[in-house]
Design a protein around this motif. Sequence first.
Motif, PDB file in Angstrom:
ATOM      1  N   ASP A  12      -3.386  -3.129  30.834  1.00  0.00           N
ATOM      2  CA  ASP A  12      -3.289  -3.344  32.280  1.00  0.00           C
ATOM      3  C   ASP A  12      -4.383  -2.577  33.018  1.00  0.00           C
ATOM      4  N   TYR A  13      -4.679  -1.378  32.555  1.00  0.00           N
ATOM      5  CA  TYR A  13      -5.752  -0.589  33.145  1.00  0.00           C
ATOM      6  C   TYR A  13      -7.085  -1.322  33.012  1.00  0.00           C
ATOM      7  N   ALA A  14      -7.374  -1.808  31.815  1.00  0.00           N
ATOM      8  CA  ALA A  14      -8.638  -2.506  31.565  1.00  0.00           C
ATOM      9  C   ALA A  14      -8.758  -3.776  32.406  1.00  0.00           C
ATOM     10  N   LEU A  15      -7.630  -4.411  32.677  1.00  0.00           N
ATOM     11  CA  LEU A  15      -7.631  -5.642  33.470  1.00  0.00           C
ATOM     12  C   LEU A  15      -7.566  -5.374  34.977  1.00  0.00           C
ATOM     13  N   GLY A  16      -7.458  -4.105  35.348  1.00  0.00           N
ATOM     14  CA  GLY A  16      -7.357  -3.761  36.763  1.00  0.00           C
ATOM     15  C   GLY A  16      -6.017  -4.133  37.366  1.00  0.00           C
ATOM     16  N   ALA A  17      -4.970  -4.139  36.529  1.00  0.00           N
ATOM     17  CA  ALA A  17      -3.654  -4.604  36.967  1.00  0.00           C
ATOM     18  C   ALA A  17      -2.664  -3.470  37.247  1.00  0.00           C
ATOM     19  N   LEU A  18      -3.125  -2.241  37.313  1.00  0.00           N
ATOM     20  CA  LEU A  18      -2.218  -1.131  37.606  1.00  0.00           C
ATOM     21  C   LEU A  18      -2.092  -0.946  39.117  1.00  0.00           C
ATOM     22  N   SER A  19      -0.932  -0.515  39.535  1.00  0.00           N
ATOM     23  CA  SER A  19      -0.756  -0.151  40.944  1.00  0.00           C
ATOM     24  C   SER A  19      -1.652   1.062  41.221  1.00  0.00           C
ATOM     25  N   PRO A  20      -1.987   1.290  42.474  1.00  0.00           N
ATOM     26  CA  PRO A  20      -2.845   2.453  42.787  1.00  0.00           C
ATOM     27  C   PRO A  20      -2.273   3.777  42.265  1.00  0.00           C
ATOM     28  N   TRP A  21      -0.964   3.967  42.376  1.00  0.00           N
ATOM     29  CA  TRP A  21      -0.345   5.209  41.907  1.00  0.00           C
ATOM     30  C   TRP A  21      -0.456   5.345  40.386  1.00  0.00           C
TER      31      TRP A  21
END
Length: 72
Positions: A12-21
């Motif tokens: 998810d991090y690599a895909l830019g799919a994490l919430s800002p927090w």
Amino acid sequence: MTCQQVTELATDYALGALSPWRWLRFQLHVTLVCPNCRRYLRQLRATTALLGKLPREGIPPELLARLHLDQS
């Protein structure tokens, strides 16, 4: 954030799919806390880059026929 959470969220991090927090917590752990997770993330990026260079091959016609798929 724990190391296990980092490994679970790496895609998810690599895909830019994490919430800002979560992104911030992920970054803090990887950047400031854990050299092992930094190494894991570097390896994951390297693996992804190498896999992206592999040629794409189509499904052989005989396999398509065995699977009863239409080639179009």
